[in-house]
Write a protein that holds these residues in place. Structure first.
Motif, PDB file in Angstrom:
ATOM      1  N   THR A  74       0.864  -1.180   0.000  1.00  0.00           N
ATOM      2  CA  THR A  74       0.000   0.000   0.000  1.00  0.00           C
ATOM      3  C   THR A  74       0.901   1.231   0.000  1.00  0.00           C
ATOM      4  N   ARG A  75       0.653   2.144  -0.936  1.00  0.00           N
ATOM      5  CA  ARG A  75       1.524   3.315  -1.085  1.00  0.00           C
ATOM      6  C   ARG A  75       0.688   4.606  -1.059  1.00  0.00           C
ATOM      7  N   TYR A  76       1.080   5.522  -0.187  1.00  0.00           N
ATOM      8  CA  TYR A  76       0.498   6.856  -0.140  1.00  0.00           C
ATOM      9  C   TYR A  76       1.573   7.863  -0.557  1.00  0.00           C
ATOM     10  N   ARG A  77       1.197   8.798  -1.439  1.00  0.00           N
ATOM     11  CA  ARG A  77       2.104   9.859  -1.857  1.00  0.00           C
ATOM     12  C   ARG A  77       1.443  11.201  -1.602  1.00  0.00           C
TER      13      ARG A  77
ATOM     14  N   ASP B  70       4.486   4.052   3.073  1.00  0.00           N
ATOM     15  CA  ASP B  70       4.366   2.752   2.407  1.00  0.00           C
ATOM     16  C   ASP B  70       4.213   1.652   3.445  1.00  0.00           C
TER      17      ASP B  70
ATOM     18  N   THR C 128      -2.224  10.766  -3.137  1.00  0.00           N
ATOM     19  CA  THR C 128      -2.573   9.691  -4.068  1.00  0.00           C
ATOM     20  C   THR C 128      -2.367   8.367  -3.364  1.00  0.00           C
TER      21      THR C 128
ATOM     22  N   ASP D  97      -2.197   3.958  -3.889  1.00  0.00           N
ATOM     23  CA  ASP D  97      -2.031   2.830  -4.804  1.00  0.00           C
ATOM     24  C   ASP D  97      -1.861   1.554  -3.984  1.00  0.00           C
TER      25      ASP D  97
ATOM     26  N   SER E  73      -1.186  -2.853  -4.436  1.00  0.00           N
ATOM     27  CA  SER E  73      -0.905  -3.992  -5.300  1.00  0.00           C
ATOM     28  C   SER E  73      -0.783  -5.248  -4.455  1.00  0.00           C
TER      29      SER E  73
END
Length: 339
Positions: free
Chosen positions: A11-14, A76, A323, A325, A327
């Motif tokens: 899990t990714r936060y930007r 992340d 943002t 994302d 996967s």
């Protein structure tokens, strides 16, 4: 073929600028009571300059608390786990003799007969205070316990299950469904629950919803579609009206599918389902998306009285543009031959 799989969930936060993150709560560790064996587990958080600690919440879930001392531009989360998906019989349990036959709770049948009015229950002072405090669920799912409606459970069980018996009021659609179901439902407990789960799967079409929040049971019935979390919350409302303690479960669903070339592939998604507490069997899972009981591919991560308490990640964040994302990669492991 090996039944052991390795899941990598990222899990990714930007963020568009350096921000302060408040304490972050991560609910991405399988429960110790999960029937699917988890052979290994690791959680990694980036940036590395953070403090991470584990504890159990008030519902028995393993949660990680992460605290950042400085501003960050990203956040992340990586989970790696190995699970044994050896097939198991989801019906491998025995109900207590007192729980094998089901009858509609007297207060429910009485209320349903009264001029066809939706079932309403008096709120306790605590619930009235929670409603006054605001929040999306205080508006759409006002709860009231009705412990006298649970003939299956002992007084000791009810003490521990009180939070899972709180019943949302029935609006017109939920009331109509309950009225029809009480008249035609099987009286064998397990037959009734299996039939109810299948009926919801047939009635509520699956819809992928990326926006946050959970629809009320009334809205899900009115729309006739919903995400897995919407239909699970609807199932929980019905179970509680019908006299069962029920809880919301979020977790992983690992299952086989076929590629366009006809080859087998493993997929994994975050999923949600309902569980009912059945004396003699404990918590039994019902997947309202498929209409089946939960099996080896269901890995519970958090089980709570209400959906908002089971969110995978929660925490405070500075105002910014963010943002997101996610996967997942699932690989079947090659195990050494037994001697």
């Amino acid at each position: 073929m090996s039944s052991h799989v390795m899941l990598t969930h990222q899990t990714r936060y930007r963020y568009d600028r350096p921000v302060f993150l408040g304490p972050q709560t991560i609910r991405l560790r399988p429960s110790g009571s999960a029937r699917t064996p988890v052979r290994s587990y690791a959680l990694r958080v980036d940036p590395a300059a953070s403090q991470q600690s584990w504890h159990q919440d008030g519902f028995g879930n393993h949660v990680a608390e992460v605290v950042f001392a400085e501003r960050v531009t990203h956040f992340d989360i990586t989970v790696r786990l190995e699970a044994d998906l050896t097939p198991r019989n989801p019906f491998d349990f025995t109900l207590a003799p007192t729980a094998r036959r089901w009858t509609p709770p007297a207060v429910l049948t009485t209320t349903l007969r009264e001029k066809g009015a939706p079932a309403q229950h008096q709120q306790t002072p605590v619930q009235q205070q929670q409603q006054a405090g605001g929040g999306i669920f205080s508006r759409q799912a006002q709860m009231a316990p009705a412990v006298s409606r649970h003939p299956f459970y002992t007084s000791e069980e009810l003490t521990g299950l009180a939070l899972y018996c709180a019943t949302p009021p029935a609006g017109p659609h939920l009331h109509a469904f309950l009225t029809d179901w009480v008249e035609k439902a099987p009286r064998d407990t397990l037959d009734m629950l299996v039939a109810l789960n299948r009926a919801l799967a047939a009635r509520i079409g699956y819809q992928l919803r990326l926006e946050p929040g959970v629809w009320s049971p009334e809205e899900t019935l009115a729309r006739g579609v919903g995400s897995c979390r919407d239909s699970a919350w609807l199932m929980i409302a019905l179970l509680r009206h019908l006299g069962f303690a029920a809880r919301f479960v979020s977790g992983y669903l690992i299952q086989s599918s076929q590629t366009a070339e006809g080859e087998e592939a493993l997929t994994c998604d975050l999923h949600a389902w309902a569980e009912a507490f059945l004396p003699g069997a404990g918590w039994v899972g019902f997947d309202t998306t498929s209409g089946l009981l939960t099996a080896q591919g269901h890995l519970p991560l958090a089980a709570t009285p209400a959906p908002e308490q089971a969110a995978p990640v929660t925490g405070l964040l500075d105002q910014c543009k963010a943002t997101f994302d996610v996967s997942m990669q699932t690989d079947r492991l090659v195990m050494p031959d037994s001697v």
